[in-house]
Design an enzyme around this catalytic site. Structure first.
Site, PDB file in Angstrom:
ATOM      1  N   GLU A 159      57.363  15.128  14.544  1.00  0.00           N
ATOM      2  CA  GLU A 159      57.825  14.672  13.229  1.00  0.00           C
ATOM      3  C   GLU A 159      56.718  14.677  12.171  1.00  0.00           C
ATOM      4  O   GLU A 159      56.995  14.831  10.986  1.00  0.00           O
ATOM      5  CB  GLU A 159      58.447  13.277  13.322  1.00  0.00           C
ATOM      6  CG  GLU A 159      59.813  13.264  13.998  1.00  0.00           C
ATOM      7  CD  GLU A 159      59.753  13.129  15.506  1.00  0.00           C
ATOM      8  OE1 GLU A 159      58.645  13.259  16.071  1.00  0.00           O
ATOM      9  OE2 GLU A 159      60.807  12.891  16.125  1.00  0.00           O
ATOM     10  N   PHE A 192      67.508   0.398  21.535  1.00  0.00           N
ATOM     11  CA  PHE A 192      66.792   1.600  21.953  1.00  0.00           C
ATOM     12  C   PHE A 192      66.418   2.415  20.714  1.00  0.00           C
ATOM     13  O   PHE A 192      67.244   2.663  19.847  1.00  0.00           O
ATOM     14  CB  PHE A 192      67.661   2.435  22.898  1.00  0.00           C
ATOM     15  CG  PHE A 192      67.003   3.731  23.293  1.00  0.00           C
ATOM     16  CD1 PHE A 192      65.836   3.720  24.047  1.00  0.00           C
ATOM     17  CD2 PHE A 192      67.534   4.946  22.889  1.00  0.00           C
ATOM     18  CE1 PHE A 192      65.214   4.910  24.389  1.00  0.00           C
ATOM     19  CE2 PHE A 192      66.918   6.137  23.239  1.00  0.00           C
ATOM     20  CZ  PHE A 192      65.757   6.126  23.996  1.00  0.00           C
ATOM     21  N   GLN A 193      65.175   2.822  20.634  1.00  0.00           N
ATOM     22  CA  GLN A 193      64.615   3.583  19.504  1.00  0.00           C
ATOM     23  C   GLN A 193      64.801   2.864  18.167  1.00  0.00           C
ATOM     24  O   GLN A 193      65.033   3.486  17.140  1.00  0.00           O
ATOM     25  CB  GLN A 193      65.185   5.001  19.455  1.00  0.00           C
ATOM     26  CG  GLN A 193      64.726   5.837  20.654  1.00  0.00           C
ATOM     27  CD  GLN A 193      64.950   7.329  20.483  1.00  0.00           C
ATOM     28  OE1 GLN A 193      65.906   7.746  19.852  1.00  0.00           O
ATOM     29  NE2 GLN A 193      64.072   8.124  21.076  1.00  0.00           N
ATOM     30  N   LYS A 234      73.309   4.481  12.151  1.00  0.00           N
ATOM     31  CA  LYS A 234      74.229   5.463  12.725  1.00  0.00           C
ATOM     32  C   LYS A 234      75.687   5.165  12.367  1.00  0.00           C
ATOM     33  O   LYS A 234      76.472   6.089  12.111  1.00  0.00           O
ATOM     34  CB  LYS A 234      74.057   5.494  14.250  1.00  0.00           C
ATOM     35  CG  LYS A 234      74.765   6.668  14.894  1.00  0.00           C
ATOM     36  CD  LYS A 234      74.344   6.865  16.346  1.00  0.00           C
ATOM     37  CE  LYS A 234      74.974   8.146  16.895  1.00  0.00           C
ATOM     38  NZ  LYS A 234      74.627   8.346  18.309  1.00  0.00           N
ATOM     39  N   MET A 250      32.113  17.274  10.038  1.00  0.00           N
ATOM     40  CA  MET A 250      31.758  16.301   9.017  1.00  0.00           C
ATOM     41  C   MET A 250      31.245  15.009   9.655  1.00  0.00           C
ATOM     42  O   MET A 250      30.321  14.378   9.152  1.00  0.00           O
ATOM     43  CB  MET A 250      32.963  16.016   8.108  1.00  0.00           C
ATOM     44  CG  MET A 250      32.600  15.241   6.861  1.00  0.00           C
ATOM     45  SD  MET A 250      31.364  16.074   5.844  1.00  0.00           S
ATOM     46  CE  MET A 250      32.395  17.047   4.750  1.00  0.00           C
TER      47      MET A 250
END
Lengths: 121, 568
Positions: free
Chosen positions: B50, B112-113, B162, B478
């Protein structure tokens, strides 16, 4: 819509940046610095104190001195309502032995401009 | 017409003219994905992580001035996206991020999630919404696009549970939207603009300092006209490169921590500074107290009032779109015969040319090792200065900024504010998709590229012929440079043992890989790579491990306290 009084501390630069950041929030309609002019602020506190025996009379007197009112009474305690600036409420708490305070709840300050100064949105 | 929430989301995207959505499906987003599947107006680009989705949408937006769109699922989909969102927020990139959420009745139940998306993203979005009723969906999405693109742009997130994507509601897409509490000041104050013009015309040692705001507001034509009309020197910030033509004789190079000697000296010694769409951040003005001069006047044009007098106090603040304000300035200057003092300007340019004689970007051209600066110079030549160049974060980023001369805006795509390693490759995907046929190079290092290397797979799926220029010095360069300068050469965890064979890795993903170990092979390899118009080519340049980025201003030091290459 809601109105909030936010109390903060900082140099002029810091307060300016705080004001700008608040204005940047999409849902904020208007921000004013009440301390730019004269203003009034008040905070409400409810405090439950021990009030048994010899302390009972002293507690009543202290509440009177600070222009508080006793809202609830049991034979061992008083619940006192107090309104004022934050520092007045602090002073009330400091005037008491720490052991006498059973419970405290405070609202935080609400502020408004003095005189003709009006916040319109 | 009654539609489901998921249908409404897709209809909204169609109404906004969205070409590409970058995303990754998951449980809470499945209804939306099902509707995406049933149509072909909005194309979906399936990333491999993502973070890559948001960076790709970001690169898409930066290189095109369109709003980028990402779609991810709840929970880990969101937390993976946060780095991308914060990157876009720091660089003011307009994005709309649509996130799935667990059903409303499950919110707060450790479902969940589930994660508190609105809470987690609040500090790194311009605004966010949790939609609790399907009938609010269309207007919320309209607001999201409007907020993202207007004022100071930024990412806006819409979190959709949802059950809201299943519920039905009447659909009509609002043509316009207004928010009572959101009215950015877009036109500059006329009096302030006049004052600014007067200061500019009276200046003896003027300097123009232009940043990413010029790019975001498409104000390069105005900036170029203004600077040329006045005959002033001009520097760009890292985010502003390409805002003024990099090959113009009035351009003095980038400024700041790794800016040119001449730009930093001119910034410090000018008597009137015109700051446009820049924010005096700590990589530009490392020490505001050192920068202060009582005889210098500063004009600052910016869309965001909170960027003005934040780190450096300014004398003439002008809030507004930088393009509009410069248009007004040009009108005033062009309608009068008054011009800046030519003699003073000539002697000021004399000073600047003296500083330029330091040749602060010189490096050892006779080395037997590949110098990273040389690779960038050759990249510039071979792409005729006309490529879209994305980068990751570190030494390679600074070398790309110093040695690739950008003549056009939106060609230099990098994570300046957040400094996100892993940005370059996914950003290049978005750039290539919105500029099909264009030359796109991703300048990176062997450490940065590994942070989003999974996107090589996405590049294969969508036939994105990006050229990856990997400046491989086997160090987090760096970090190593700072350890060399400030930590007594103690290279704590900045060396990577067991690097992958990038040629084989590229081949495994179905691409072309080339390893280049000698300076003489650099040019040939680049030419060969850019000839392959249809293929992604991964160029693994094995560069000098000890090379450092110069000039360098140590953190917290003043603009004139630069370390130059020859001083070590």
């Amino acid at each position: 819509m809601s109105r909030m009084t936010i109390v903060t501390a900082g140099s002029d630069d810091v307060v300016e940046q705080i004001t700008k950041q608040l204005n940047k929030l999409v849902e904020v309609v208007k921000v004013i610095d009440l301390t730019d002019g004269n203003h009034i602020e008040r905070e409400l506190m409810l405090v439950k104190v021990r009030a048994a025996g010899k302390d009972r009379e002293e507690m009543k007197r202290l509440a009177d001195i600070f222009r508080g009112s006793i809202l609830d009474v049991t034979d061992k305690s008083y619940t006192i309502e107090l309104t004022g600036t934050g520092s007045k409420l602090d002073a009330f708490l400091q005037a008491m032995e720490p052991g006498m305070i059973l419970e405290t709840v405070r609202t935080g300050a609400s502020g408004i401009g003095r005189g003709e100064r009006i916040l319109r949105v | 017409m009654q539609l489901t929430g998921a249908e409404i989301v897709i209809r909204c995207l169609q109404e906004e003219g969205v070409e590409y959505v970058f995303g990754y499906p998951g449980g809470a987003a499945l209804n939306i994905y099902d509707e995406l599947f049933k149509q072909d107006k909005v194309k979906h680009v399936l990333v491999r992580h993502e973070q890559g989705a948001v960076h790709a949408a970001d690169g898409y937006s930066r290189s095109s001035h369109k709003v980028g769109v990402a779609l991810v699922t709840s929970g880990p989909g969101v937390t993976n996206a946060v780095t991308g969102i914060a990157t876009a927020y720091m660089d003011s990139v307009p994005l709309v991020i649509i996130t799935g959420q667990v059903p409303t009745h499950a919110i707060g139940q450790d479902a969940f999630q589930e994660c508190d998306t609105v809470g987690i993203t609040r500090p790194c979005v311009k605004h966010n919404f949790l939609v609790k009723d399907a009938k609010d969906l269309a207007v919320t999405i309209k607001k999201a696009f409007y907020l993202a693109a207007t004022g100071r742009p930024g990412p806006v997130l819409v979190d959709i549970p949802k059950d809201i994507t299943q519920a039905r509601a009447e659909f009509s897409y609002p043509k316009t939207v207004s928010l009572r509490s959101y009215n950015p000041v877009t036109k500059g104050h006329a009096g302030q603009i006049k004052k600014a013009v007067q200061l500019l015309l009276d200046a003896k040692r003027p300097m123009v300092y232009a940043g990413g705001g010029v790019i975001l507001n498409n104000a390069s034509p105005q900036l170029t006209r203004l600077v040329r009309l006045l005959g002033f020197p001009c520097t760009n910030t890292l985010m502003g490169l390409g805002g003024f033509p990099g090959t113009d004789p009035q351009f003095t190079g980038m400024l700041g921590m790794h800016g040119t000697f001449e730009s930093n000296m001119a910034m410090q010694n000018c008597d009137v500074l015109l700051a446009i769409g820049a924010r005096f951040d700590d990589r530009v003005i490392g020490n505001p107290a050192h920068y202060f001069r009582s005889d210098r006047r500063i004009i600052h044009i910016d869309i965001d009032p909170s960027s003005i007098s934040k780190r450096v106090k300014v004398d003439v603040p002008i809030v507004g779109y930088v393009a509009d304000v410069m248009d007004e300035m040009l009108k005033i200057i062009e309608s009068s015969n008054v011009r800046p003092d030519a003699a003073a300007l000539k002697s000021w340019w004399g000073e600047i040319k003296e500083w330029q004689r330091k040749d602060c970007l010189k490096y050892d051209r006779k080395s037997n090792l590949i110098k990273p600066q040389y690779v960038i110079e050759k990249l510039y030549e071979i792409t005729k200065g006309d490529a879209f160049v994305t980068s990751d974060v570190g030494q390679h980023q600074m070398w790309a900024a110093q040695y690739y001369k950008f003549d056009k805006p939106r060609r230099w795509i990098n994570s300046g504010g957040l400094g996100t390693m892993g940005f370059g490759l996914p950003a290049a995907m978005g750039v290539q998709l919105v500029n099909p046929g264009a030359t796109v190079a991703c300048v990176t290092g062997e450490a940065s590229i590994q942070m989003c290397i999974q996107e090589l797979s996405t590049c294969k799926q969508y036939h994105l012929p990006i050229k990856i220029v990997n400046l491989n010095n086997r160090y987090m360069g760096m970090v190593r440079q700072w350890q060399e300068f400030f930590y007594g050469n103690r290279y704590a965890e900045s060396y990577m043992d067991a690097l992958p064979d990038f040629v084989k890795l590229s081949e495994a993903y179905g691409h072309v890989g080339l390893k280049i170990e000698k300076p003489n092979d650099v040019e040939g390899a680049l030419k060969e790579a850019f000839k392959q118009k249809e293929r992604l080519v991964f160029l693994d340049f094995i560069t000098d491990q000890a090379e450092n980025v110069f000039p360098m201003i140590p953190g917290g030091k003043g603009l004139t306290e630069m370390i130059l290459a020859e001083e070590l």
